[in-house]
Design a protein around this motif. Structure first.
Motif, PDB file in Angstrom:
ATOM      1  N   SER A  33       0.779  -1.111  -0.189  1.00 40.11           N
ATOM      2  CA  SER A  33      -0.082   0.129  -0.043  1.00 40.11           C
ATOM      3  C   SER A  33       0.754   1.154   0.084  1.00 40.11           C
ATOM      4  O   SER A  33       0.556   2.167  -0.699  1.00 40.11           O
ATOM      5  CB  SER A  33      -0.951   0.106   1.297  1.00 40.11           C
ATOM      6  N   TYR A  34       1.793   1.330   0.761  1.00 41.72           N
ATOM      7  CA  TYR A  34       2.868   2.522   0.745  1.00 41.72           C
ATOM      8  C   TYR A  34       3.426   2.660  -0.538  1.00 41.72           C
ATOM      9  O   TYR A  34       3.560   3.577  -0.806  1.00 41.72           O
ATOM     10  CB  TYR A  34       3.923   2.156   1.950  1.00 41.72           C
ATOM     11  N   LEU A  35       4.104   1.653  -0.958  1.00 44.79           N
ATOM     12  CA  LEU A  35       4.505   1.644  -2.439  1.00 44.79           C
ATOM     13  C   LEU A  35       3.518   2.222  -3.509  1.00 44.79           C
ATOM     14  O   LEU A  35       4.234   3.137  -4.307  1.00 44.79           O
ATOM     15  CB  LEU A  35       5.310   0.333  -2.924  1.00 44.79           C
ATOM     16  N   PHE A  36       2.506   1.734  -3.491  1.00 43.22           N
ATOM     17  CA  PHE A  36       1.403   2.224  -4.435  1.00 43.22           C
ATOM     18  C   PHE A  36       1.141   3.772  -4.173  1.00 43.22           C
ATOM     19  O   PHE A  36       0.846   4.465  -5.197  1.00 43.22           O
ATOM     20  CB  PHE A  36       0.294   1.354  -4.330  1.00 43.22           C
ATOM     21  N   ILE A  37       0.855   4.234  -2.958  1.00 41.77           N
ATOM     22  CA  ILE A  37       0.667   5.423  -2.593  1.00 41.77           C
ATOM     23  C   ILE A  37       1.906   6.442  -3.198  1.00 41.77           C
ATOM     24  O   ILE A  37       1.686   7.343  -3.790  1.00 41.77           O
ATOM     25  CB  ILE A  37       0.665   5.536  -1.046  1.00 41.77           C
ATOM     26  N   MET A  38       2.999   6.012  -2.823  1.00 44.37           N
ATOM     27  CA  MET A  38       4.371   6.691  -3.478  1.00 44.37           C
ATOM     28  C   MET A  38       4.287   6.847  -4.847  1.00 44.37           C
ATOM     29  O   MET A  38       4.400   8.193  -5.717  1.00 44.37           O
ATOM     30  CB  MET A  38       5.456   6.185  -2.716  1.00 44.37           C
ATOM     31  N   PHE A  39       4.262   5.939  -5.735  1.00 40.41           N
ATOM     32  CA  PHE A  39       4.117   5.729  -7.060  1.00 40.41           C
ATOM     33  C   PHE A  39       2.927   6.544  -7.535  1.00 40.41           C
ATOM     34  O   PHE A  39       3.290   7.588  -8.499  1.00 40.41           O
ATOM     35  CB  PHE A  39       3.972   4.442  -7.425  1.00 40.41           C
ATOM     36  N   ALA A  40       1.788   6.052  -7.119  1.00 40.68           N
ATOM     37  CA  ALA A  40       0.694   7.090  -7.727  1.00 40.68           C
ATOM     38  C   ALA A  40       0.435   8.357  -7.571  1.00 40.68           C
ATOM     39  O   ALA A  40       0.216   9.246  -8.430  1.00 40.68           O
ATOM     40  CB  ALA A  40      -0.560   6.131  -7.399  1.00 40.68           C
ATOM     41  N   MET A  44       0.967  11.250 -10.243  1.00 41.74           N
ATOM     42  CA  MET A  44       0.120  12.224 -10.557  1.00 41.74           C
ATOM     43  C   MET A  44       0.484  13.941 -10.313  1.00 41.74           C
ATOM     44  O   MET A  44       0.408  14.635 -11.116  1.00 41.74           O
ATOM     45  CB  MET A  44      -1.118  12.034  -9.524  1.00 41.74           C
ATOM     46  N   VAL A  45       1.394  14.174  -9.513  1.00 42.90           N
ATOM     47  CA  VAL A  45       2.016  15.209  -9.289  1.00 42.90           C
ATOM     48  C   VAL A  45       2.695  15.810 -10.325  1.00 42.90           C
ATOM     49  O   VAL A  45       2.887  16.710 -11.038  1.00 42.90           O
ATOM     50  CB  VAL A  45       2.749  15.429  -7.654  1.00 42.90           C
ATOM     51  N   PRO A  66      -2.297  14.748  -3.494  1.00 41.16           N
ATOM     52  CA  PRO A  66      -1.304  14.113  -3.460  1.00 41.16           C
ATOM     53  C   PRO A  66      -0.073  14.436  -2.543  1.00 41.16           C
ATOM     54  O   PRO A  66       0.627  13.520  -1.979  1.00 41.16           O
ATOM     55  CB  PRO A  66      -0.883  13.965  -4.769  1.00 41.16           C
ATOM     56  N   ILE A  67       0.341  15.631  -2.703  1.00 39.52           N
ATOM     57  CA  ILE A  67       1.481  16.167  -1.727  1.00 39.52           C
ATOM     58  C   ILE A  67       0.977  15.701  -0.373  1.00 39.52           C
ATOM     59  O   ILE A  67       1.863  15.273   0.372  1.00 39.52           O
ATOM     60  CB  ILE A  67       1.501  17.727  -2.053  1.00 39.52           C
ATOM     61  N   ASN A  68       0.004  16.201   0.210  1.00 38.76           N
ATOM     62  CA  ASN A  68      -0.577  15.825   1.449  1.00 38.76           C
ATOM     63  C   ASN A  68      -0.562  14.178   1.709  1.00 38.76           C
ATOM     64  O   ASN A  68      -0.190  14.139   2.832  1.00 38.76           O
ATOM     65  CB  ASN A  68      -2.026  16.354   1.718  1.00 38.76           C
ATOM     66  N   ASP A  69      -0.942  13.541   0.757  1.00 35.77           N
ATOM     67  CA  ASP A  69      -0.897  12.030   1.141  1.00 35.77           C
ATOM     68  C   ASP A  69       0.556  11.602   1.234  1.00 35.77           C
ATOM     69  O   ASP A  69       0.852  10.805   1.923  1.00 35.77           O
ATOM     70  CB  ASP A  69      -1.613  11.220  -0.105  1.00 35.77           C
ATOM     71  N   ILE A  70       1.591  12.178   0.293  1.00 34.98           N
ATOM     72  CA  ILE A  70       2.941  11.701   0.454  1.00 34.98           C
ATOM     73  C   ILE A  70       3.374  12.049   1.786  1.00 34.98           C
ATOM     74  O   ILE A  70       4.157  11.261   2.236  1.00 34.98           O
ATOM     75  CB  ILE A  70       3.669  12.308  -0.707  1.00 34.98           C
ATOM     76  N   ILE A  71       3.278  13.467   2.160  1.00 36.95           N
ATOM     77  CA  ILE A  71       3.954  13.663   3.347  1.00 36.95           C
ATOM     78  C   ILE A  71       3.386  12.977   4.404  1.00 36.95           C
ATOM     79  O   ILE A  71       4.059  12.525   5.401  1.00 36.95           O
ATOM     80  CB  ILE A  71       3.670  15.323   3.576  1.00 36.95           C
TER      81      ILE A  71
END
Length: 397
Positions: A33-40, A44-45, A66-71
């Motif tokens: 899930s973490y890898l997918f979050i980072m990649f997607a 997108m950004v 997406p920036i908020n999700d990454i941080i």
């Protein structure tokens, strides 16, 4: 009698409570899930930044999600994964690291609401005031909205944690999988009445402002759509608003479930799992929802993958013998692809028949082109094609 350790800078994390048999499946799930979050989300950004056709207020505002999700996930999930690999008695964390983790955790939830609020305003202007949209949503307004969304979240969360940091600590056990404000002020033996009052006010104000502004926006949008006979406008409004509303409902549902579970202490383990899902689920679904439902992003991604597939098929390889094809009455579409740095010419249409095999405006195009014959993508060597009077196409199997 309980032993107290005052103002210790080394805290112990309870971590995620899982059985020995379920630890590895949970670990793999969180890691994937973490890898997918980072990649997607990173993808997108980057896509919005490099693609000029997406340089519109709606997508610029969306980029903040997406920036908020990454941080938010980069601070919490890796630490959670590393704690799962060590025994519970060895899960220690520095106090300042815990404060930073609590700050990013609350920033994640607060910014999700504030960004969705300014995105709702953008949709309201686009649908209810389409003729003034370019005037209202100019670059200055977009920057003001972005700064306001992040600035309000920073101030609210900074005050929340500032009230907690002032307290003296007499305990060192964080009874949570990760650090948050409630876990930190529970370490104190002093009165936390002010913390509880501000925390409750924080939650009420945030949810009231968020739900109220989004509800008012959609009421106005619905009224405009019902009174409008423009089917194109209604279709566009439904498409863009359904995307925003889907993301908003997911964020609110996850947040409300966590708040509701606080009322049932006997289900504390379920609440802790939900608090992790609050980071994972919206962060995974946001790029999927916008990528699938947004026509512009979907079309752009489709073109990117199609062009890569065509470029991979144009790699030099052993050429099979040319097979002559009888002249036909149809007109294939020639799409010129990039070759050796030559510019791309898409959509050039020429009639190829039994007449002159050398169309006048195809003399200076690149050396390799793709001929779409009734939906197929066959490759021809254009110079040979133009020089031969008896052969109309060299097809590659």
């Amino acid at each position: 009698m309980e032993n107290y350790t005052y103002n210790s800078f080394t805290l112990q994390l309870e971590g995620l409570k899982v059985t020995e048999h379920s630890m590895y499946p949970v670990f793999v799930f969180l890691l994937v899930s973490y890898l997918f979050i980072m990649f997607a989300n990173v993808g997108m950004v980057v896509l919005v930044c490099i693609e000029r056709s997406l340089h519109h207020p709606m997508y610029v505002l969306f980029c903040n999600l997406p920036i908020n999700d990454i941080i938010g996930n980069s601070i919490m999930v890796p630490r959670l994964l590393s704690d799962m690999l060590v025994p519970p008695s060895e899960r220690f964390i520095n106090y300042y690291e815990c404060v930073v983790q609590a700050f990013t955790t609350h920033m994640f939830g607060t910014t999700s609401h504030t960004v969705l609020m300014i995105m709702a305003f953008d949709r309201y202007v686009a649908i209810c005031n389409p003729l003034r949209y370019a005037t209202i949503m100019n670059n200055n307004m977009v920057m003001k909205l972005i700064v306001s969304a992040w600035g309000v979240a920073v101030v609210l969360v900074a005050v929340l944690l500032g009230l907690t940091i002032r307290l003296n600590r007499c305990r060192m056990m964080i009874t949570n999988p990760y650090c948050d404000n409630a876990s930190l002020f529970k370490l104190s033996c002093e009165s936390v009445f002010i913390n509880n009052v501000y925390g409750l006010s924080f939650t009420v104000v945030l949810f009231t402002a968020s739900i109220g502004s989004v509800a008012l926006t959609y009421v106005r949008i619905t009224a405009v759509c019902l009174t409008s006979n423009n089917k194109a406008l209604n279709s566009k409004a439904l498409q863009t608003c359904s995307t925003h509303l889907s993301v908003y409902l997911i964020v609110n549902l996850c947040g409300m479930l966590i708040i509701l579970m606080h009322r049932f202490p006997q289900y504390s383990d379920y609440r802790k799992m939900l608090s992790i899902m609050f980071h994972i689920v919206p962060s995974c679904l946001n790029p999927i929802i916008y990528g699938v439902q947004s026509k512009e992003i979907r079309k752009l991604l489709s073109n990117m993958f199609t062009s890569r597939k065509i470029e991979s098929s144009l790699v030099p390889e052993s050429r099979p013998p040319a097979v002559p094809v009888s002249p036909l009455s149809w007109s294939p579409t020639v799409t010129v692809s990039r070759c050796s740095g030559v510019p791309v010419f898409h959509g050039a249409r020429e009639t190829v028949g039994s007449g002159d095999p050398r169309p006048s405006n195809l003399q200076n195009v690149p050396a390799i082109a793709t001929v779409l014959l009734s939906g197929s993508g066959d490759v021809i060597d254009l110079p040979n094609f133009l020089q031969s009077s008896s052969t109309h196409a060299h097809l590659r199997n």
